[in-house]
Scaffold this active site. Structure first.
Site, PDB file in Angstrom:
ATOM      1  N   TYR A  75     -17.442  -8.012  24.822  1.00  0.00           N
ATOM      2  CA  TYR A  75     -17.508  -6.640  24.306  1.00  0.00           C
ATOM      3  C   TYR A  75     -16.578  -5.720  25.098  1.00  0.00           C
ATOM      4  O   TYR A  75     -15.918  -4.843  24.549  1.00  0.00           O
ATOM      5  CB  TYR A  75     -18.948  -6.087  24.358  1.00  0.00           C
ATOM      6  CG  TYR A  75     -19.049  -4.783  23.605  1.00  0.00           C
ATOM      7  CD1 TYR A  75     -19.296  -4.785  22.235  1.00  0.00           C
ATOM      8  CD2 TYR A  75     -18.829  -3.562  24.244  1.00  0.00           C
ATOM      9  CE1 TYR A  75     -19.328  -3.602  21.524  1.00  0.00           C
ATOM     10  CE2 TYR A  75     -18.859  -2.381  23.538  1.00  0.00           C
ATOM     11  CZ  TYR A  75     -19.115  -2.398  22.169  1.00  0.00           C
ATOM     12  OH  TYR A  75     -19.135  -1.229  21.467  1.00  0.00           O
ATOM     13  N   PHE A 127       3.452  11.399   5.381  1.00  0.00           N
ATOM     14  CA  PHE A 127       2.957  10.089   4.980  1.00  0.00           C
ATOM     15  C   PHE A 127       1.498  10.280   4.593  1.00  0.00           C
ATOM     16  O   PHE A 127       0.778  11.074   5.196  1.00  0.00           O
ATOM     17  CB  PHE A 127       3.120   9.008   6.061  1.00  0.00           C
ATOM     18  CG  PHE A 127       2.685   7.679   5.508  1.00  0.00           C
ATOM     19  CD1 PHE A 127       3.449   7.045   4.542  1.00  0.00           C
ATOM     20  CD2 PHE A 127       1.451   7.123   5.843  1.00  0.00           C
ATOM     21  CE1 PHE A 127       3.014   5.870   3.935  1.00  0.00           C
ATOM     22  CE2 PHE A 127       1.009   5.945   5.246  1.00  0.00           C
ATOM     23  CZ  PHE A 127       1.800   5.318   4.283  1.00  0.00           C
ATOM     24  N   THR A 128       1.054   9.513   3.591  1.00  0.00           N
ATOM     25  CA  THR A 128      -0.262   9.737   2.970  1.00  0.00           C
ATOM     26  C   THR A 128      -1.409   9.833   3.985  1.00  0.00           C
ATOM     27  O   THR A 128      -2.097  10.861   4.059  1.00  0.00           O
ATOM     28  CB  THR A 128      -0.547   8.594   1.981  1.00  0.00           C
ATOM     29  OG1 THR A 128      -0.377   7.349   2.654  1.00  0.00           O
ATOM     30  CG2 THR A 128       0.417   8.642   0.790  1.00  0.00           C
ATOM     31  N   ASP A 218       5.548   8.238  14.791  1.00  0.00           N
ATOM     32  CA  ASP A 218       4.838   7.253  13.969  1.00  0.00           C
ATOM     33  C   ASP A 218       5.659   5.977  14.116  1.00  0.00           C
ATOM     34  O   ASP A 218       6.688   5.786  13.472  1.00  0.00           O
ATOM     35  CB  ASP A 218       4.727   7.686  12.508  1.00  0.00           C
ATOM     36  CG  ASP A 218       3.979   6.636  11.674  1.00  0.00           C
ATOM     37  OD1 ASP A 218       3.890   5.473  12.126  1.00  0.00           O
ATOM     38  OD2 ASP A 218       3.503   6.966  10.576  1.00  0.00           O
ATOM     39  N   LYS A 261       2.525  -3.954  10.379  1.00  0.00           N
ATOM     40  CA  LYS A 261       3.865  -4.058   9.798  1.00  0.00           C
ATOM     41  C   LYS A 261       4.783  -4.854  10.726  1.00  0.00           C
ATOM     42  O   LYS A 261       4.822  -6.070  10.667  1.00  0.00           O
ATOM     43  CB  LYS A 261       4.431  -2.654   9.542  1.00  0.00           C
ATOM     44  CG  LYS A 261       3.882  -1.976   8.286  1.00  0.00           C
ATOM     45  CD  LYS A 261       2.586  -1.306   8.488  1.00  0.00           C
ATOM     46  CE  LYS A 261       2.165  -0.433   7.307  1.00  0.00           C
ATOM     47  NZ  LYS A 261       0.803   0.081   7.495  1.00  0.00           N
ATOM     48  N   ARG A 385       5.099   5.283  -5.425  1.00  0.00           N
ATOM     49  CA  ARG A 385       5.282   6.206  -4.308  1.00  0.00           C
ATOM     50  C   ARG A 385       5.903   7.467  -4.895  1.00  0.00           C
ATOM     51  O   ARG A 385       7.087   7.748  -4.753  1.00  0.00           O
ATOM     52  CB  ARG A 385       6.173   5.609  -3.212  1.00  0.00           C
ATOM     53  CG  ARG A 385       5.616   4.358  -2.553  1.00  0.00           C
ATOM     54  CD  ARG A 385       4.643   4.558  -1.393  1.00  0.00           C
ATOM     55  NE  ARG A 385       3.285   4.883  -1.729  1.00  0.00           N
ATOM     56  CZ  ARG A 385       2.252   4.687  -0.911  1.00  0.00           C
ATOM     57  NH1 ARG A 385       2.423   4.138   0.271  1.00  0.00           N
ATOM     58  NH2 ARG A 385       1.031   5.044  -1.244  1.00  0.00           N
ATOM     59  N   PHE A 452      -4.279   7.674  -4.625  1.00  0.00           N
ATOM     60  CA  PHE A 452      -3.495   6.559  -5.161  1.00  0.00           C
ATOM     61  C   PHE A 452      -4.197   5.208  -5.017  1.00  0.00           C
ATOM     62  O   PHE A 452      -3.965   4.295  -5.784  1.00  0.00           O
ATOM     63  CB  PHE A 452      -2.111   6.505  -4.493  1.00  0.00           C
ATOM     64  CG  PHE A 452      -2.181   6.395  -2.992  1.00  0.00           C
ATOM     65  CD1 PHE A 452      -2.282   7.528  -2.209  1.00  0.00           C
ATOM     66  CD2 PHE A 452      -2.165   5.166  -2.367  1.00  0.00           C
ATOM     67  CE1 PHE A 452      -2.375   7.435  -0.817  1.00  0.00           C
ATOM     68  CE2 PHE A 452      -2.245   5.056  -0.979  1.00  0.00           C
ATOM     69  CZ  PHE A 452      -2.358   6.206  -0.217  1.00  0.00           C
TER      70      PHE A 452
HETATM   71  N1  PM9 Z   1       1.441   2.078   5.213  1.00  0.00           N
HETATM   72  C1  PM9 Z   1       2.185   1.015   3.247  1.00  0.00           C
HETATM   73  O1  PM9 Z   1       1.968   0.259   2.302  1.00  0.00           O
HETATM   74  C2  PM9 Z   1      -0.274   0.832   3.936  1.00  0.00           C
HETATM   75  C3  PM9 Z   1      -0.919   1.294   2.678  1.00  0.00           C
HETATM   76  S1  PM9 Z   1      -0.488   2.882   2.057  1.00  0.00           S
HETATM   77  C4  PM9 Z   1      -1.377   3.947   3.043  1.00  0.00           C
HETATM   78  O2  PM9 Z   1       3.291   1.509   3.469  1.00  0.00           O
HETATM   79  C5  PM9 Z   1       3.083   4.664   8.098  1.00  0.00           C
HETATM   80  C6  PM9 Z   1       4.514   5.025   8.152  1.00  0.00           C
HETATM   81  C7  PM9 Z   1       2.622   3.715   7.215  1.00  0.00           C
HETATM   82  C8  PM9 Z   1       1.225   3.395   7.175  1.00  0.00           C
HETATM   83  C9  PM9 Z   1       0.703   2.511   6.217  1.00  0.00           C
HETATM   84  C10 PM9 Z   1       0.369   4.066   8.082  1.00  0.00           C
HETATM   85  C11 PM9 Z   1      -1.089   3.792   8.093  1.00  0.00           C
HETATM   86  C12 PM9 Z   1       0.885   4.989   8.946  1.00  0.00           C
HETATM   87  N2  PM9 Z   1       2.223   5.275   8.937  1.00  0.00           N
HETATM   88  O3  PM9 Z   1      -2.389   1.272   6.836  1.00  0.00           O
HETATM   89  O4  PM9 Z   1      -3.785   2.508   8.433  1.00  0.00           O
HETATM   90  O5  PM9 Z   1       3.491   3.123   6.403  1.00  0.00           O
HETATM   91  O6  PM9 Z   1      -2.536   0.541   9.216  1.00  0.00           O
HETATM   92  O7  PM9 Z   1      -1.327   2.566   8.656  1.00  0.00           O
HETATM   93  C13 PM9 Z   1       1.103   1.327   4.169  1.00  0.00           C
HETATM   94  P1  PM9 Z   1      -2.583   1.673   8.251  1.00  0.00           P
END
Ligand code: PM9
Length: 460
Positions: A75, A127-128, A218, A261, A385, A452
């Site tokens: 843990y 970004f979303t 980011d 990523k 997008r 979305f």
């Molecule tokens: N990006 C993408 O498909 C995941 C699904 S859409 C929300 O591009 C950036 C630049 C991203 C991103 C996720 C996140 C969030 C932050 N910044 O999905 O929570 O492209 O790991 O990261 C998606 P998490």
């Protein structure tokens, strides 16, 4: 040393495969309708080539899988955490690491730690998830990206750059004390995967520091950005991706990062910073939302895989192959006259839906419609997008109509081969030839947050 001058040649061989189901067009028509014409609501098993996202969809290496067997699932104080902390320091150079289950977990921590209600949060395009967390804390996002980013056909090599004049104007207008921090995305996802130059990062850092404003990177696709600096910015051609990445981070105060990523993993993320007090606050908060500060919502084995992936993917040849794959697909589409965002992005190819379907207005969700048609036509899943992703203005409730109404063909890392990309290109080209038959959509269900992901549509 490169073994071949062809960066498309895979720097790996395939050890395990995942069979895919071949479906008929009639079947796909039926399941697309059942999924409310939202590609996020399709079942993965109904997809032939999945270009929905490059997030968590990557193939791990044998080194990463071997690391999964070394998970220390204590843990507290897991040895995998300390390995991850060292790897993060080696690649990014930040003093403090706060692990999170994925990127948005880190965005939550940073937003809660730094934003006071009513403050402004400039950034190089929204970004979303990032903007959603900023707004949840009462922040007001302000777009300070260069104008070129909103023009799909402007071929500036660093279309992700911060417009320093816009940033400075905002500081003058609202006062530095009313700016929580500036977010710099590298690369800029919704601009089409466009990078930020080192010169611009440095200048942004200097301007921000002059006014006591923190710069939060980011860093989700920072390794890709570092590769672009290497191949596009004078003076960096002989530096390694790893050296460039560290220099990029030196112009910032901290970062949020989705580990799903660049690190070739399926889950994970982190927040990082240099400031001791900020780290203390985030470490206190992480126990509320994610888990203890030495796992942050990840299993020990996932931390190990993420750390190993980080060290592996930070190599020049890995990034060269990565970028070559999206360029291969992008160039095929360009050759066939398909309108795509230029320059070709790092993590995907973005189709300009408004040019592709000029007869479907943005109010009828042009890109959403195209993403669906591509799935029905060929079993290729992509993602909208555009207007659906952009959501609504948080004050007026009006729909935001972004200049970029795109369909992203995201490229998962090490998953698809050249023939897959040939199939995708063929499908897009076919669809383009029959574009007159396409119809728009109306939204029939709209969730409150990040619509979305779950919105449902009907055909007009
Ligand atoms: N990006 C993408 O498909 C995941 C699904 S859409 C929300 O591009 C950036 C630049 C991203 C991103 C996720 C996140 C969030 C932050 N910044 O999905 O929570 O492209 O790991 O990261 C998606 P998490």
């Amino acid at each position: 040393m490169a073994l071949t001058n062809n960066p498309m040649a895979e720097p790996y061989k395939i050890k395990m495969v995942e069979p895919v189901k071949i479906t008929t067009k009639e079947y796909r028509e039926k399941v697309a309708k059942e999924a409310g014409y939202n590609t996020f609501l399709l079942r993965s098993e109904d997809v032939y080539i999945d270009l929905l996202t490059d997030s968590g969809t990557n193939a791990m290496s044998e080194y990463q899988w071997a690391g999964m067997m070394l998970g220390d699932e204590a843990y507290a104080g897991s040895k995998n955490y300390y390995f991850l902390e060292n790897a993060m320091y080696e690649c990014f150079g930040y003093k403090h690491l706060v692990p999170t289950h994925q990127g948005r977990g880190a965005e939550n921590l940073v937003s809660q730690t730094l934003i006071k209600p009513g403050q402004y949060v400039p950034g190089n395009m929204y970004f979303t998830t990032t903007r959603a967390h900023q707004e949840l804390q009462g922040g007001n996002f302000v777009d300070v990206i260069v104008d070129a980013a909103h023009d799909p056909y402007n071929t500036d090599p660093f279309k992700g750059n911060v417009d320093l004049q816009k940033f400075e104007d905002l500081i003058k207008k609202v006062g530095a004390e009313n700016i929580a921090y500036i977010t710099v995305g590298v690369t800029v996802n919704l601009a089409g995967g466009q990078p930020v130059s080192m010169a611009n990062l440095k200048a942004t850092g200097e301007l921000a520091r002059k006014h006591g404003i923190k710069v939060i990177l980011d860093a989700t696709r920072a390794m890709e950005n570092a590769y672009y600096i290497k191949v596009r910015e004078n003076g960096y051609e002989n530096k390694s991706v790893k050296e460039i990445l560290k220099e990029m981070c030196s112009h910032t105060d901290g970062a949020t990062c989705s580990g799903k990523k660049d690190f070739h993993t399926n889950i994970g993320g982190f927040a990082a910073c240099n400031d001791d007090e900020m780290a203390l606050k985030m470490r206190n908060m992480v126990v509320l939302y994610e888990g203890l500060q030495t796992y942050g919502g990840m299993a020990g084995r996932d931390m190990e895989a993420m750390a190993r992936g980080m060290l592996e993917s930070c190599q020049d040849h890995v990034m060269a192959h990565r970028i070559a794959q999206s360029e291969y697909l992008g160039n095929k589409l360009i050759a066939a006259g398909i309108p795509i965002v230029l320059p070709i992005g790092g993590h995907g190819v973005f189709i300009d839906a408004l040019k592709f379907y000029p007869h479907i207005p943005q109010e009828q969700y042009t890109a959403q419609s195209l993403a669906n048609d591509l799935y029905v036509h060929a079993g290729v899943r992509s993602v909208e997008r555009g207007t659906v992703s952009a959501g609504r203005n948080k004050d007026t409730g009006e729909e935001i109509r972004p200049k970029l109404e795109t369909v992203r063909l995201a490229i998962p890392r090490r998953v698809y081969t050249q023939s897959h990309f040939d199939v995708v290109a063929e499908a897009v080209i076919d669809l383009y030839k029959n574009r007159d038959q396409a119809r728009g959509l109306k939204m029939v269900y709209e969730p409150k947050y990040l619509r979305f992901f779950q919105a449902r549509f009907e055909k007009l």
